[in-house]
Design a protein around this motif. Structure first.
Motif, PDB file in Angstrom:
ATOM      1  N   ASN A   1     141.456 -17.317   5.608  1.00 14.28           N
ATOM      2  CA  ASN A   1     140.837 -17.808   4.388  1.00 14.28           C
ATOM      3  C   ASN A   1     141.288 -19.249   4.215  1.00 14.28           C
ATOM      4  OD1 ASN A   1     139.551 -18.080   1.967  1.00 14.28           O
ATOM      5  ND2 ASN A   1     140.954 -16.778   0.820  1.00 14.28           N
ATOM      6  N   PHE A   2     140.569 -20.174   4.841  1.00 16.03           N
ATOM      7  CA  PHE A   2     140.985 -21.563   4.905  1.00 16.03           C
ATOM      8  C   PHE A   2     140.477 -22.368   3.712  1.00 16.03           C
ATOM      9  CE2 PHE A   2     141.686 -20.651   9.404  1.00 16.03           C
ATOM     10  CZ  PHE A   2     142.841 -21.373   9.643  1.00 16.03           C
ATOM     11  N   VAL A   3     141.347 -23.237   3.234  1.00 11.98           N
ATOM     12  CA  VAL A   3     140.965 -24.312   2.324  1.00 11.98           C
ATOM     13  C   VAL A   3     141.171 -25.618   3.079  1.00 11.98           C
ATOM     14  CG1 VAL A   3     141.571 -25.565   0.228  1.00 11.98           C
ATOM     15  CG2 VAL A   3     141.487 -23.084   0.207  1.00 11.98           C
ATOM     16  N   ALA A   4     140.179 -26.496   3.034  1.00 12.72           N
ATOM     17  CA  ALA A   4     140.238 -27.746   3.796  1.00 12.72           C
ATOM     18  C   ALA A   4     140.044 -28.924   2.864  1.00 12.72           C
ATOM     19  CB  ALA A   4     139.176 -27.758   4.887  1.00 12.72           C
ATOM     20  N   ALA A   5     140.610 -30.050   3.258  1.00 10.95           N
ATOM     21  CA  ALA A   5     140.377 -31.319   2.570  1.00 10.95           C
ATOM     22  C   ALA A   5     139.914 -32.325   3.604  1.00 10.95           C
ATOM     23  CB  ALA A   5     141.641 -31.810   1.876  1.00 10.95           C
ATOM     24  N   VAL A   6     138.884 -33.079   3.269  1.00 10.27           N
ATOM     25  CA  VAL A   6     138.306 -34.062   4.181  1.00 10.27           C
ATOM     26  C   VAL A   6     138.210 -35.392   3.455  1.00 10.27           C
ATOM     27  CG1 VAL A   6     136.323 -34.659   5.619  1.00 10.27           C
ATOM     28  CG2 VAL A   6     136.952 -32.261   5.305  1.00 10.27           C
ATOM     29  N   VAL A   7     138.740 -36.426   4.072  1.00  7.19           N
ATOM     30  CA  VAL A   7     138.660 -37.755   3.489  1.00  7.19           C
ATOM     31  C   VAL A   7     138.347 -38.750   4.596  1.00  7.19           C
ATOM     32  CG1 VAL A   7     141.164 -38.135   3.724  1.00  7.19           C
ATOM     33  CG2 VAL A   7     139.846 -39.480   2.063  1.00  7.19           C
ATOM     34  N   GLU A   8     137.465 -39.702   4.278  1.00  5.83           N
ATOM     35  CA  GLU A   8     137.003 -40.678   5.267  1.00  5.83           C
ATOM     36  C   GLU A   8     137.543 -42.058   4.932  1.00  5.83           C
ATOM     37  OE1 GLU A   8     132.777 -42.134   7.298  1.00  5.83           O
ATOM     38  OE2 GLU A   8     132.795 -41.064   5.393  1.00  5.83           O
ATOM     39  N   GLY A   9     137.903 -42.793   5.979  1.00  6.22           N
ATOM     40  CA  GLY A   9     138.368 -44.159   5.781  1.00  6.22           C
ATOM     41  C   GLY A   9     137.248 -45.062   5.297  1.00  6.22           C
ATOM     42  N   ARG A  10     137.635 -46.134   4.646  1.00  5.51           N
ATOM     43  CA  ARG A  10     136.629 -47.036   4.067  1.00  5.51           C
ATOM     44  C   ARG A  10     136.305 -48.213   4.973  1.00  5.51           C
ATOM     45  NH1 ARG A  10     138.813 -47.364  -2.241  1.00  5.51           N
ATOM     46  NH2 ARG A  10     138.500 -45.151  -2.734  1.00  5.51           N
TER      47      ARG A  10
ATOM     48  N   VAL B   1     138.253 -40.098  10.130  1.00  9.19           N
ATOM     49  CA  VAL B   1     138.264 -38.986   9.180  1.00  9.19           C
ATOM     50  C   VAL B   1     139.599 -38.257   9.270  1.00  9.19           C
ATOM     51  CG1 VAL B   1     137.119 -36.861   8.446  1.00  9.19           C
ATOM     52  CG2 VAL B   1     135.770 -38.726   9.426  1.00  9.19           C
ATOM     53  N   GLY B   2     140.202 -37.999   8.121  1.00 11.52           N
ATOM     54  CA  GLY B   2     141.420 -37.196   8.059  1.00 11.52           C
ATOM     55  C   GLY B   2     141.118 -35.833   7.473  1.00 11.52           C
ATOM     56  N   MET B   3     141.702 -34.790   8.058  1.00  9.37           N
ATOM     57  CA  MET B   3     141.451 -33.423   7.610  1.00  9.37           C
ATOM     58  C   MET B   3     142.749 -32.642   7.550  1.00  9.37           C
ATOM     59  SD  MET B   3     137.957 -32.335   9.604  1.00  9.37           S
ATOM     60  CE  MET B   3     138.508 -32.997  11.162  1.00  9.37           C
ATOM     61  N   CYS B   4     142.784 -31.694   6.635  1.00 12.11           N
ATOM     62  CA  CYS B   4     143.902 -30.765   6.531  1.00 12.11           C
ATOM     63  C   CYS B   4     143.330 -29.386   6.243  1.00 12.11           C
ATOM     64  CB  CYS B   4     144.861 -31.184   5.413  1.00 12.11           C
ATOM     65  SG  CYS B   4     146.215 -30.005   5.134  1.00 12.11           S
ATOM     66  N   PHE B   5     143.730 -28.391   7.042  1.00 10.21           N
ATOM     67  CA  PHE B   5     143.292 -27.016   6.871  1.00 10.21           C
ATOM     68  C   PHE B   5     144.511 -26.154   6.555  1.00 10.21           C
ATOM     69  CE2 PHE B   5     140.443 -29.093   9.803  1.00 10.21           C
ATOM     70  CZ  PHE B   5     139.175 -28.718   9.373  1.00 10.21           C
ATOM     71  N   CYS B   6     144.411 -25.344   5.520  1.00 13.09           N
ATOM     72  CA  CYS B   6     145.501 -24.426   5.163  1.00 13.09           C
ATOM     73  C   CYS B   6     144.933 -23.026   5.022  1.00 13.09           C
ATOM     74  CB  CYS B   6     146.177 -24.849   3.863  1.00 13.09           C
ATOM     75  SG  CYS B   6     147.550 -23.755   3.388  1.00 13.09           S
ATOM     76  N   ASP B   7     145.453 -22.105   5.815  1.00 14.10           N
ATOM     77  CA  ASP B   7     145.063 -20.704   5.711  1.00 14.10           C
ATOM     78  C   ASP B   7     145.879 -20.064   4.594  1.00 14.10           C
ATOM     79  OD1 ASP B   7     144.368 -18.093   5.985  1.00 14.10           O
ATOM     80  OD2 ASP B   7     144.529 -18.054   8.173  1.00 14.10           O
ATOM     81  N   LEU B   8     145.192 -19.635   3.556  1.00 16.11           N
ATOM     82  CA  LEU B   8     145.887 -19.096   2.388  1.00 16.11           C
ATOM     83  C   LEU B   8     146.589 -17.780   2.680  1.00 16.11           C
ATOM     84  CD1 LEU B   8     143.194 -19.816  -0.352  1.00 16.11           C
ATOM     85  CD2 LEU B   8     145.201 -21.168   0.236  1.00 16.11           C
ATOM     86  N   LYS B   9     146.185 -17.099   3.752  1.00 15.81           N
ATOM     87  CA  LYS B   9     146.790 -15.804   4.061  1.00 15.81           C
ATOM     88  C   LYS B   9     147.869 -15.894   5.116  1.00 15.81           C
ATOM     89  CE  LYS B   9     142.852 -13.029   2.623  1.00 15.81           C
ATOM     90  NZ  LYS B   9     141.886 -11.969   2.996  1.00 15.81           N
ATOM     91  N   THR B  10     147.787 -16.891   5.984  1.00 15.06           N
ATOM     92  CA  THR B  10     148.824 -17.027   7.015  1.00 15.06           C
ATOM     93  C   THR B  10     149.716 -18.233   6.780  1.00 15.06           C
ATOM     94  OG1 THR B  10     147.446 -18.376   8.483  1.00 15.06           O
ATOM     95  CG2 THR B  10     147.256 -15.996   8.695  1.00 15.06           C
TER      96      THR B  10
END
Length: 902
Positions: free
Chosen positions: A105-114, A120-129
């Motif tokens: 059950n992943f929550v991700a954040a995506v942000v792009e350089g200007r 592009v920077g990304m972070c994925f966090c599995d809420l269950k693991t």
């Protein structure tokens, strides 16, 4: 309302003679619980029987409290509760893919350089693991690598800065919405994307073991640090929980070292989701997934969507598969041991996530997870013993991680606090007993007093039940429900048509059974709950200290989980090899598959699958496949792509022999929708995918294209297809191009690396029968002969005779004109010579690579064979040209004579 599927019977009720007595004993742990634990401990000596231990609330069969005039039964005849299947042994196949299916059950954040570049920077966090993956990608304008990562983890929620959606969506957000329609895009404040806070979070939460290498390079990855800050802040605010210091495993993933498979290709090839049934069974993941743990299923899915490109790593895994398949006893022992494992990643999460507001429920969970860890450590030991010391380096590493001294230390710490006989229970009342008596007696005097009160109250409930039986002459069952606690049940037959006594309240009728309680029983349940609350709160301090000691070395569990996942996936490959005719793939610079089979269709088809050969080298990188509809062109294209993926995830492949070229990118354009009403949208999708293929194809890519240009007019489609083919020919990518445009089979032969192939089919022309087509599904050299298959199919559909005749006349006339223009073309001669010379160059390259292992005489003989083959080809071309020349002169003389006569 009590229901049958949510109840458990009291574990200590019994019947003796004409008087019913049933009570909890006065020793520290109830005798029936000890008996269950002893039997479970004995069963644990067998890996298969160990899978019977579980941690679930399930229904149990009732225990009768009989009246005096009822025949007495055996004291153990009614004391067996129904056994539920252990989660780890519920199925031999663990599902994967997507949120929730395999526990992810992943929550991700995506942000792009200007800046000007798309970084592009990304972070994925599995809420269950509680696994956190960091990425920073210098992407193209189409964001192919970003979309690949999103497709790999399929996050349920994607966090983006509010500046990316206000006032209008940015290009990246629009592409994500189009590609990931299931994911929820959540705008959050731009200030949440703070790279300084992100670095602080990593330093605060990262496990100490192995953190030095990550902390050395991560400070300059500003965009993924900003995404990390956003994810961690969002989780703490939305879940009302915080992570403990130095407890999270952070991973930084680079894009090199894995094959790029875009979202459209993964969908077209049905890697993890079937297009027709929308499930993962009839997919590549489904047919390869014989994993026994959720960790193994997650790793398998990740590998299918992101195959390896490092040959050394692939060969090492293939060696493991081969070694594991040699000893049958070890293979089955490992499978039996893995069945007993629960999800280790989820267990780790329960240790490192703590609520901001502690509660009694949290105290219960603390005891549960320690008992779960005790069971998991026992299972890991069993797996390590079954594996033994192998010869392969990867297997040796897995064994070392499973026998880490810190895991043994965890077992010793648990045994100091938790009763050794405690195992995972399955019934609701069993789980409650387990939590109550898990901590050893003597650790806390007040805890022992609270547990004594709990036991005495349980015995009081059984005394109450016996009194009601004697007073009203009704056989009762004492049952347990998680919501209501203890309650009574009986059948209508026991009442004999009489009304239910007024002392019984909350009567619920279900079929022929009645369930009810009494005010006295309600008070007893309340007293039990109060006692349990005291037990949990006093046990919490002891268990929390134990958990703190375990968290200090939590890295050992992370590594053990990874080792189990890898071992489980490799055993899944071994299983496929043992039940199917698969061969080990080789890796060269040439794609050679002998008698290859489609891995999915072979499994689900009721008839025998017809295999085909594949050959693609530097002299024939572009292969045109023709043939009538339903002859198997699309199946063949998918087969080549799927076998390549299987080889690069270290699986054996369905073929007699297989050699592959390492591919770093798989591109596809496969039509999956033949609906005429969608022609416009089909053509738009077709052109988008084609533009992406042309832009990204390199000499290390594999491209499969099916019927390009069919969504528009014939001439436009042919022109587009020809131009795209020329571009792909120059890219030197391995291209398999299926088409109905017969013109391409002649015009593109001007390039020496183009090969014509076709799927065989025969016309049925028996008199008295309706014309039809007999499909052979076999690949053959050359282009498909113009047999006018479409006309034959049209006749079978009962078109009017005059329409069929007129269509046949026009088609034959156009075919004659095209054939006449082709015969007079001078380019065919040049192409034939170029092809013969290109084949000579290719053969010489192969001889040069093999020259180190050849003697001088052998090298001379090989070169002589190449020379003689080239001479024969050139002479054949010359004879063919001379024959065409004589035929042309004869035709000219006849034509001239005819004119003179007229």
């Amino acid at each position: 309302m009590p229901t049958q599927n949510a109840t458990s019977t009291h574990p200590s009720a019994s019947v003796s003679g004409s008087t019913t007595t049933a009570r909890l004993p006065t020793n520290t742990i109830p005798t029936p619980v000890l008996q269950q634990q002893t039997r479970s401990s004995t069963r644990e000596s067998s890996p298969l029987s160990a899978s019977l231990c579980s941690f679930r609330s399930e229904t149990g069969s009732g225990y009768d409290v009989q009246s005096n005039n009822h025949k007495a039964g055996s004291s153990h005849s009614r004391s067996n509760t129904r056994r539920s299947k252990h989660p780890g042994a519920a199925s031999t196949k663990s599902t994967g893919g997507g949120s929730g299916k395999d526990g992810q059950n992943f929550v991700a954040a995506v942000v792009e350089g200007r800046g000007t570049g798309a970084e592009v920077g990304m972070c994925f966090c599995d809420l269950k693991t509680s696994e956190v993956i960091l990425c920073q990608i210098a992407d193209s304008q189409t964001y192919v690598r970003t979309l690949q990562k999103l497709n790999l983890y399929e996050p349920t929620e994607i966090l983006v800065p509010t500046t990316a959606v206000d006032p209008v969506n940015s290009k990246l957000v629009n592409i994500i919405k189009e590609t990931m329609p299931v994911s929820t895009i959540t705008p959050i404040a731009r200030r949440s994307f703070n790279d300084t806070k992100g670095l602080e979070c990593i330093k605060k939460y990262i496990i100490k073991e192995g953190s030095a290498s990550l902390l050395l390079g991560i400070p300059t990855k500003y965009f993924c640090l900003a995404a990390t800050a956003a994810v961690m802040q969002h989780i703490e605010e939305s879940r009302h929980a915080v992570f403990l210091n130095h407890s999270i495993r952070f991973k930084y993933q680079i894009c090199s070292g894995s094959m790029i498979i875009d979202c459209a290709t993964a969908r077209n090839l049905e890697l993890t989701m079937n297009l027709s049934s929308q499930n993962d069974k009839d997919t590549l993941f489904g047919i390869l997934n014989e994993t026994l743990t959720p960790m193994g299923a997650r790793l398998l899915r990740s590998n299918i969507l992101q195959p390896l490109t490092d040959e050394r790593t692939i060969q090492n895994r293939l060696d493991c598969v081969q070694e594991l398949s040699l000893v049958e006893n070890r293979f089955y022992a490992l499978k039996a041991s893995l069945k007993t494992l629960n999800d280790v990643d989820h267990l780790i999460t329960s240790f490192i996530q703590v609520p901001t507001k502690p509660s009694v429920k949290h105290s219960e969970q603390c005891i549960n997870r320690v008992i779960n860890l005790k069971h998991t450590l026992h299972a890991l030991t069993s797996v390590a013993q079954s594996l033994g010391l192998g010869q392969n380096r990867l297997l040796v590493t897995i064994h070392r991680l499973l026998t880490d001294s810190r895991l043994e230390k965890f077992s010793d710490l648990i045994d100091e606090v938790i009763e050794k006989n405690v195992v995972l229970e399955k019934t609701a009342v069993g789980i409650r007993h387990q939590r109550c008596f898990a901590v050893k007696a003597g650790c806390n005097g007040l805890l022992d007093v609270a547990r004594q009160t709990y036991k005495e109250t349980c015995n009081d409930i059984l005394d109450v039940a016996n009194r009601y039986v004697q007073e009203y002459g009704i056989n009762l069952k004492v049952q347990f429900n998680v919501t209501m606690g203890y309650y009574f049940s009986t059948t209508l037959d026991q009442l004999g048509g009489n009304e239910v006594p007024l002392v019984f309240i909350n009567v619920v009728k279900k079929g022929k059974s009645l369930t009810f309680t009494t005010l006295e029983l309600v008070k007893k349940n309340a007293k039990i709950n109060d006692s349990l609350t005291e037990v949990y709160l006093m046990s919490d301090k002891i268990v929390s200290d134990l958990s703190s000691d375990i968290r200090s070395e939590i890295g050992a569990l992370y590594k053990a989980s990874e080792a189990i996942a890898m071992l489980d996936m490799l055993l899944s490959f071994v299983h496929q090899r043992t039940i199917s005719d698969f061969v080990r793939p080789e890796f060269t610079d040439t794609l050679v598959i002998k008698q290859g089979r489609h891995p999915i269709l072979e499994k689900i088809s009721s008839s025998a699958f017809i295999p085909n050969d594949t050959y693609a080298g530097s002299a024939n990188t572009f292969q045109i496949i023709t043939g009538p509809n339903m002859s198997g062109k699309s199946t063949y294209l998918r087969q080549v792509a799927l076998l390549t993926i299987m080889a690069q995830i270290a699986s054996f492949v369905p073929a007699e022999y297989a050699s592959f070229r390492i591919i770093d990118q798989l591109l596809s354009r496969i039509c999956n929708d033949d609906c005429i009403e969608l022609n416009a949208s089909t053509f738009m999708t077709e052109m988008k995918e084609t533009a992406y293929i042309v832009e990204n194809a390199t000499d290390k890519s594999l491209v499969v294209i099916d019927e390009l240009g069919r969504g528009t007019s014939t001439h436009d489609g042919l022109g587009i297809a020809f131009a795209v083919c020329e571009e792909l020919i120059h890219s030197k990518a391995l291209v398999f191009f299926a088409t109905h445009f017969q013109e391409l089979t002649t015009t593109l032969t001007a390039y020496h690396n183009v090969v014509n192939l076709h799927l065989e089919a025969e016309m049925i022309r028996d008199e008295g029968h309706i014309p039809g087509i007999s499909y052979k599904y076999r690949l053959a050299q050359g282009s498909a002969k113009e047999e006018h298959y479409g006309l034959s199919l049209a006749k079978t559909l009962s078109l009017p005779q005059d329409i069929s005749s007129r269509a046949e006349t026009v088609s034959l006339r156009l075919t004659d004109l095209q054939e006449s223009a082709r015969r007079h073309s001078e380019s065919d001669k040049v192409v034939a010579r170029q092809r013969a010379l290109a084949q000579v160059a290719h053969d010489c390259v192969l001889i040069q690579k093999a020259a180190k292992g050849m003697t001088g005489q052998g090298l001379a003989a090989a070169l002589w064979d190449v020379q003689q083959t080239a001479v024969r080809h050139l002479l054949a071309i010359r004879r063919e040209e001379q024959g065409k020349g004589k035929g042309k002169e004869k035709s000219t003389r006849e034509e001239g004579g005819g004119v003179a006569t007229r």
